[in-house]
Write a protein that holds these residues in place. Structure first.
Motif, PDB file in Angstrom:
ATOM      1  N   UNK A  44      21.476  -5.362   9.022  1.00 24.40           N
ATOM      2  CA  UNK A  44      21.829  -4.472  10.170  1.00 24.40           C
ATOM      3  C   UNK A  44      20.307  -3.615  10.580  1.00 24.40           C
ATOM      4  N   UNK A  45      20.301  -3.395  11.671  1.00 25.68           N
ATOM      5  CA  UNK A  45      19.080  -2.790  12.449  1.00 25.68           C
ATOM      6  C   UNK A  45      19.098  -1.294  11.867  1.00 25.68           C
ATOM      7  N   UNK A  46      17.822  -0.617  11.682  1.00 27.19           N
ATOM      8  CA  UNK A  46      17.573   0.604  11.279  1.00 27.19           C
ATOM      9  C   UNK A  46      17.912   1.658  12.471  1.00 27.19           C
ATOM     10  N   UNK A  47      18.738   2.340  12.294  1.00 29.05           N
ATOM     11  CA  UNK A  47      19.095   3.561  13.048  1.00 29.05           C
ATOM     12  C   UNK A  47      18.641   4.831  12.489  1.00 29.05           C
ATOM     13  N   UNK A  48      18.612   5.740  13.627  1.00 29.65           N
ATOM     14  CA  UNK A  48      18.039   7.410  13.050  1.00 29.65           C
ATOM     15  C   UNK A  48      18.684   8.131  14.088  1.00 29.65           C
ATOM     16  N   UNK A  49      18.786   9.353  13.763  1.00 27.74           N
ATOM     17  CA  UNK A  49      18.967  10.590  14.420  1.00 27.74           C
ATOM     18  C   UNK A  49      18.189  10.410  15.889  1.00 27.74           C
ATOM     19  N   UNK A  50      16.668  10.255  15.414  1.00 23.00           N
ATOM     20  CA  UNK A  50      15.470  10.541  16.296  1.00 23.00           C
ATOM     21  C   UNK A  50      15.759   9.000  17.337  1.00 23.00           C
ATOM     22  N   UNK A  51      15.578   9.620  18.710  1.00 21.29           N
ATOM     23  CA  UNK A  51      15.822   8.552  19.875  1.00 21.29           C
ATOM     24  C   UNK A  51      14.817   8.846  20.917  1.00 21.29           C
ATOM     25  N   UNK A  52      14.277   7.700  21.498  1.00 23.82           N
ATOM     26  CA  UNK A  52      13.318   7.648  22.405  1.00 23.82           C
ATOM     27  C   UNK A  52      13.728   8.770  23.747  1.00 23.82           C
ATOM     28  N   UNK A  53      15.197   8.281  24.203  1.00 20.84           N
ATOM     29  CA  UNK A  53      15.719   8.876  25.194  1.00 20.84           C
ATOM     30  C   UNK A  53      15.870  10.606  25.036  1.00 20.84           C
ATOM     31  N   UNK A  55      15.124  14.628  24.662  1.00 19.52           N
ATOM     32  CA  UNK A  55      13.901  15.517  24.929  1.00 19.52           C
ATOM     33  C   UNK A  55      12.862  15.815  23.904  1.00 19.52           C
ATOM     34  N   UNK A  56      11.719  16.062  24.366  1.00 18.98           N
ATOM     35  CA  UNK A  56      10.785  16.520  22.965  1.00 18.98           C
ATOM     36  C   UNK A  56      11.343  17.216  21.989  1.00 18.98           C
ATOM     37  N   UNK A  57      12.311  18.521  22.662  1.00 14.90           N
ATOM     38  CA  UNK A  57      12.817  19.271  21.743  1.00 14.90           C
ATOM     39  C   UNK A  57      13.865  18.755  20.764  1.00 14.90           C
ATOM     40  N   UNK A  58      14.527  17.873  21.276  1.00 11.64           N
ATOM     41  CA  UNK A  58      15.663  17.228  20.594  1.00 11.64           C
ATOM     42  C   UNK A  58      15.043  16.177  19.634  1.00 11.64           C
ATOM     43  N   UNK A  59      13.948  15.662  20.054  1.00  5.29           N
ATOM     44  CA  UNK A  59      13.236  14.831  19.108  1.00  5.29           C
ATOM     45  C   UNK A  59      12.551  15.392  17.851  1.00  5.29           C
ATOM     46  N   UNK A  60      11.925  16.778  18.105  1.00  4.75           N
ATOM     47  CA  UNK A  60      11.631  17.596  16.912  1.00  4.75           C
ATOM     48  C   UNK A  60      12.609  17.931  16.057  1.00  4.75           C
ATOM     49  N   UNK A  61      13.913  18.290  16.746  1.00  9.46           N
ATOM     50  CA  UNK A  61      14.727  18.844  15.850  1.00  9.46           C
ATOM     51  C   UNK A  61      15.463  17.462  14.964  1.00  9.46           C
ATOM     52  N   UNK A  62      15.774  16.505  15.617  1.00 10.08           N
ATOM     53  CA  UNK A  62      16.166  15.103  14.960  1.00 10.08           C
ATOM     54  C   UNK A  62      15.195  14.735  13.900  1.00 10.08           C
ATOM     55  N   UNK A  63      13.832  14.904  14.119  1.00  7.01           N
ATOM     56  CA  UNK A  63      13.011  14.164  13.142  1.00  7.01           C
ATOM     57  C   UNK A  63      12.344  15.286  12.071  1.00  7.01           C
ATOM     58  N   UNK A  64      13.130  16.332  12.110  1.00  5.88           N
ATOM     59  CA  UNK A  64      12.790  17.526  10.936  1.00  5.88           C
ATOM     60  C   UNK A  64      12.329  16.992   9.536  1.00  5.88           C
ATOM     61  N   UNK A  65      13.274  16.123   8.838  1.00  3.02           N
ATOM     62  CA  UNK A  65      13.073  15.529   7.650  1.00  3.02           C
ATOM     63  C   UNK A  65      11.952  14.467   7.622  1.00  3.02           C
ATOM     64  N   UNK A  76       6.042   9.550  18.124  1.00  2.36           N
ATOM     65  CA  UNK A  76       5.855   8.440  18.734  1.00  2.36           C
ATOM     66  C   UNK A  76       5.721   7.445  17.869  1.00  2.36           C
ATOM     67  N   UNK A  77       4.697   7.792  16.752  1.00  5.62           N
ATOM     68  CA  UNK A  77       4.573   6.743  15.927  1.00  5.62           C
ATOM     69  C   UNK A  77       5.751   6.490  14.879  1.00  5.62           C
ATOM     70  N   UNK A  78       6.556   7.366  14.863  1.00  2.00           N
ATOM     71  CA  UNK A  78       7.682   6.965  13.904  1.00  2.00           C
ATOM     72  C   UNK A  78       8.796   6.090  14.750  1.00  2.00           C
ATOM     73  N   UNK A  79       8.913   6.497  15.868  1.00  2.60           N
ATOM     74  CA  UNK A  79       9.454   5.521  16.773  1.00  2.60           C
ATOM     75  C   UNK A  79       9.014   4.192  17.067  1.00  2.60           C
ATOM     76  N   UNK A  80       7.777   3.964  17.096  1.00  3.53           N
ATOM     77  CA  UNK A  80       7.099   2.831  17.208  1.00  3.53           C
ATOM     78  C   UNK A  80       7.317   1.864  15.942  1.00  3.53           C
ATOM     79  N   UNK A  81       7.124   2.627  14.925  1.00  5.42           N
ATOM     80  CA  UNK A  81       7.235   1.911  13.451  1.00  5.42           C
ATOM     81  C   UNK A  81       8.910   1.516  13.469  1.00  5.42           C
TER      82      UNK A  81
END
Length: 176
Positions: A44-53, A55-65, A76-81
């Motif tokens: 199963x592919x890796x999923x996360x709350x963090x998404x490219x689509x 907004x920067x604010x939503x990404x920051x909240x989704x990536x907090x941990x 951007x590096x987390x998304x690329x990885x």
């Protein structure tokens, strides 16, 4: 940390294809072990709350941990990885004729309702993933044959769960 989440300044430079080599080797060893005991792996592919689509604010909240545990990476590096790791998973599945289900096929929304942190499903996310994963697995001939041998997958009345039983068990488990 969060203010600098999108900036590559003061972060390490990461080459996703280099970092993923170790993951590739470890995944292959794991699959060898699974297949050596006669089990049928499913990837199963890796999923996360963090998404490219987002907004920067939503990404920051989704990536907090993720930012807490990996402050040396930018969003951007987390998304690329994550994309690189998903590519490795798909490639190995293709090479070894293993069923691969991309996380995007489950269509789990990238919101706090479905994730307890950046990467892990909440109870609601787990239930939704299970409900969406089961039909996808049934479309795979190799898996369908295995699942048909499972008592819960057969139509025997004693083997079926009652409506809401799985949800109740998951809810009970989440409270403990």
């Amino acid at each position: 940390r969060q203010r600098a989440a999108h900036s590559a300044a003061n972060k390490i430079h990461v080459e996703p294809h280099v970092v993923s080599r170790r993951f590739d080797g470890r995944l292959r060893k794991l699959l060898d072990a699974v297949e050596n005991i006669g089990a049928t792996p499913v990837l199963l592919g890796i999923s996360s709350q963090l998404r490219r689509e987002q907004t920067p604010e939503e990404q920051t909240h989704a990536a907090v941990t993720a930012l807490l545990y990996m402050p040396y990476l930018s969003i951007p590096q987390m998304l690329d990885l994550r994309d690189e790791y998903n590519g490795v998973i798909a490639q190995i599945a293709d090479e070894r004729d293993i069923t691969f289900i991309p996380a995007t096929a489950l269509n789990i929304p990238g919101s706090p309702q479905y994730y307890v942190d950046t990467n892990h499903y909440s109870s609601a996310g787990s239930l939704l993933a299970g409900k969406r994963l089961a039909p996808l697995m049934l479309t795979e001939p190799k898996l369908r044959k295995i699942l048909e041998q499972c008592p819960l997958a057969r139509s025997e009345p004693a083997a079926r769960t009652r409506p809401g039983e799985l949800e109740q068990a998951a809810s009970s488990h989440a409270r403990h």
